[in-house]
Write a protein that holds these residues in place. Sequence first.
Motif, PDB file in Angstrom:
ATOM      1  N   UNK A  34       0.108   4.249   0.412  1.00 32.66           N
ATOM      2  CA  UNK A  34      -0.214   5.283   1.388  1.00 32.66           C
ATOM      3  C   UNK A  34       0.575   5.083   2.681  1.00 32.66           C
ATOM      4  N   UNK A  35       1.112   3.866   2.896  1.00 37.78           N
ATOM      5  CA  UNK A  35       1.950   3.664   4.091  1.00 37.78           C
ATOM      6  C   UNK A  35       3.207   4.529   4.002  1.00 37.78           C
TER       7      UNK A  35
ATOM      8  N   UNK B  48       0.835  -1.194   0.000  1.00 43.64           N
ATOM      9  CA  UNK B  48       0.000   0.000   0.000  1.00 43.64           C
ATOM     10  C   UNK B  48       0.876   1.252   0.000  1.00 43.64           C
TER      11      UNK B  48
ATOM     12  N   UNK C  88       3.403   7.266   1.960  1.00 44.26           N
ATOM     13  CA  UNK C  88       2.959   8.656   1.903  1.00 44.26           C
ATOM     14  C   UNK C  88       2.658   9.182   3.300  1.00 44.26           C
TER      15      UNK C  88
END
Lengths: 584, 382
Positions: free
Chosen positions: A199-200, A197, A202
């Motif tokens: 977003x981890x 993922x 980000x």
Amino acid sequence: MANAQQAPAAPSPLLPTPTYFTRLRQRLNEQNVIFVIITVVIAYLVLVPVGTLVVASLRSNFLGFGPSSWTLHNYSSTLGASSFPSLIGTSLEYSALVTLFATVIGMALAWLYVRTNTPAKWFALLASLVPLIIPGLIDAAAWVLMLSQNGPVNNVLHAVGLPRIQVYSMTGMVLVQTLHTIPLAFLMGMSMMGSMDRSLEEAAAASGAAPHRTLRSIVFPLLRPGVLGAALLIFVLTISSFEVPQLIGVPAHEWVITTEIYNATSQYPVKYGTVAVLGMVVLVIALLGLYLSRRLGGMTGRETVTGKGFRPTTIDLGRWRWASLVLVVLFGLASLVLPVLALIWSSLLPVYQNPSGAALHELTLSNYTAIFNTPTTLNAAENTVIISVLTGAITTLICVVAAYLLVKTKLRGRRVLEFLATAPVALPSVIIGVSLLYWYLAAPLPVHLYGSVTILVIAFVTGALPFGLRFIEPAFSQISTELEEAAANSGATRFQVFTRIYLPLLRPALTAAFLYCFIIAFKELTSALFLYSAKSNVLAVSMYSMWLDGSYTTVCAIGVLMIAVLVIAVILVRKLGGSIHMAR
Amino acid sequence: MIKVSALQKTFGAGPGSFTAVSGVSFTAEPGSFVTLLGPSGCGKTTTLRLLAGLERPTGGSIHIDGECMVSAEARSFVPTHRRPIGMVFQSYAIWPHMTVAGNVGFPLRVERPRVPRAEITRRVAEALDIVGLGNLGNRMSTELSGGQQQRVALARALVRRPKVLLLDEPLSNLDAELRERMRDEIREVQQRLGITTVFVTHDQAEALALSDQVIVMEAGSIVETGLPQEIYNFPRRTFTAKFLGVSNNFTGTVSETDGGTATISTAHGPLTARTAAPLETGSEVRVAMRPDGFSIHRRDPGADAWRGTVRFATYHGDSWLYHVDIGDQSIKIRVIKEKIGLARGDAIYLVPEPGAAIITQDTGPGDVDGSNRTHPLERKRT
């Protein structure tokens, strides 16, 4: 509606209660029968080699004349032999080095491919996928020719002031096997990093962490279990590998367990007990490695795949883009372009010589015409095709039924079935070869299978099972059970559900499974070497004996044809069966 | 305060390129809660990611408290980790290899100059208290429920006391009941801390409930900006009206204007709308009517009633929603506190309430901001 509400609670003669239960029982029986059959088939395929190996390692006089008894003597004599420490040392050194280099390079390439804006991504993917169909024997042969003392690679190395590489050495063994293994590491890394993922990362940036801190505190810890798991799997596959150690290691007197097993079976009298004990050593190491690999692999996977990632953002390498291009191009040259060019070049010469202007005048197609004029080679080619198609078809059939039972039913014994079907990953080809040889020599079976084509198919199907299942099982679990229920509500029988709903939806997965198992069987040398006979000869074995005879250029010509056939097969089957995802 | 000017983001180049955000400008006042509202693909998430520095704009600039974060023209770019922001992701992005306290404390552990350990502990506890997870610091983050993960993500975004809080559809993965509770908590925490917040959602109810300012977006551009009650009661754009559930749209001509009201003739009958700016008689306009903008009659009350036939009805507890065919158009009518439901095929008469019609414009280039809003609602903010 009104009538139904007024109907008495007592069973109505109109309700088909008895027949319904009969039908239910019949249906369950049908399923159970299939379950039992498939479990027995898989158990036979898997337990026979393991059982034979265990028994052989514990018998004082296995397959010999005269009395035989249970004993641990084989273990004490084999493991206590003065040569054993160096044998296990060489095996571990070879496997550890290949694992280290292949994992590091493969993962780095995967990171470049998935997460950065490195140029020529298509080339990296091509250079990783195509080598998967090149048989290990041919790859090894190509490198032996390229790395000959005054060969092209060594001349380049010498010209830039680097030492020449002696191919018949531990260095040569590790180099060639590493190049052969990098594509696998790359593919495992690609799926691992692709499913992480974004977003981890980000979130770490949005928390104020600089890029290097994000790599250190978030990315590496999250990938670590997956990378270690992949490395252990590579280690297991390397310690079970045979072609490179046999072609390159043996001439250099670098013996590993697999080559020692083959050596011990080809000497007379055969020390069956010693061979079996060595087989047990590989088996134990492989089981241990796979157990750890599964545990580690299970720890990443699910947890990191949460939510939906946004549009994939790639890391801008800036000036490093061109450095990464160099790495990708070097990898592509080493894994694909150079070996294939070397093969084609050699296949066009009557006797091998290094590329030069003078050699251009000797180019000829005589090797190719010779192949088509040699009945034994043609026979081997025919056997290879028959065996590969049968292996692909039978494995796919077994796996689709097994996967259905595993995913779509709640049968109590299905964990056993799953364990049996995936166990052959830990079963090196050498062990399958040796054990089946023993079993079909020793077992009092009504049909004489030794030396037949059937025994090769049995060996190849056993080895291919876990791979077939890896393609089909996830595809099955992606199909909602509601689709089956909807079909049943529409009046379809269980068989109709299977053929009308599942099979069409599974077509891409089935195609991929067939193709992969076909390729495994087409390439397989190791177990065939133990099990072939004059009438069940296959191409890989023919090539191996030609190589020993020194007919290098003929081997290369056959290799070119094999690769061509496999490439055409992949393209054709892909066209027929829809899209595939190799090695996913 | 956030100032966004002429923001533009084009992915790719050449014929395959795609402009996700185009000419977006807005200002978020200090301590205000601004919502980017729109359907999926309208560019709202890209705008938020541009604010966070997770994407680089191809045009325009962003300033936070007067400091330039990015300016395509000046070629300056402050990377994400140096921006004074806290962000909550749609997937929460809770790191699975850390405890709850490890997740929440991470922004402080990476801060330079270093934050003393004791202060980290204190501020993590404080942040967890704010989101109501005071006693879960030692839990592994994988042992949390969806709602708890969401709170951890909020605590992690708040712990470094950012100037700006960015929320990317943080409620969309929660079930209905929890979503409502978290929605209220987010608003409560935001007002208590007085932190400037930009919130992205496709849910009009969330946008209306939480915001000081709603920015409606479509196809990469801002369609309309305003207070929630302005946006809801007096949408200026046909798009906004439709998106906020004002589902009955008609075309008509202005037949009469009288100070603050205008009469519009439609194919079904006249409607009256309140207007601030004068409208020209005879001009063609788009008109929207809310489902509750009509009174309903079983018998013909005469005069301006519209005659229709009930196609079907749905019951909503507090009201009935009737789908009524008028001529060749189907409209939705909401009737509150009606005991006896009308049935399919019943003939009914609709009387538009005076002044209930809303004149809207089809989306054209540029933003209709509050300054030229023509409805008479008093503006509370400037």
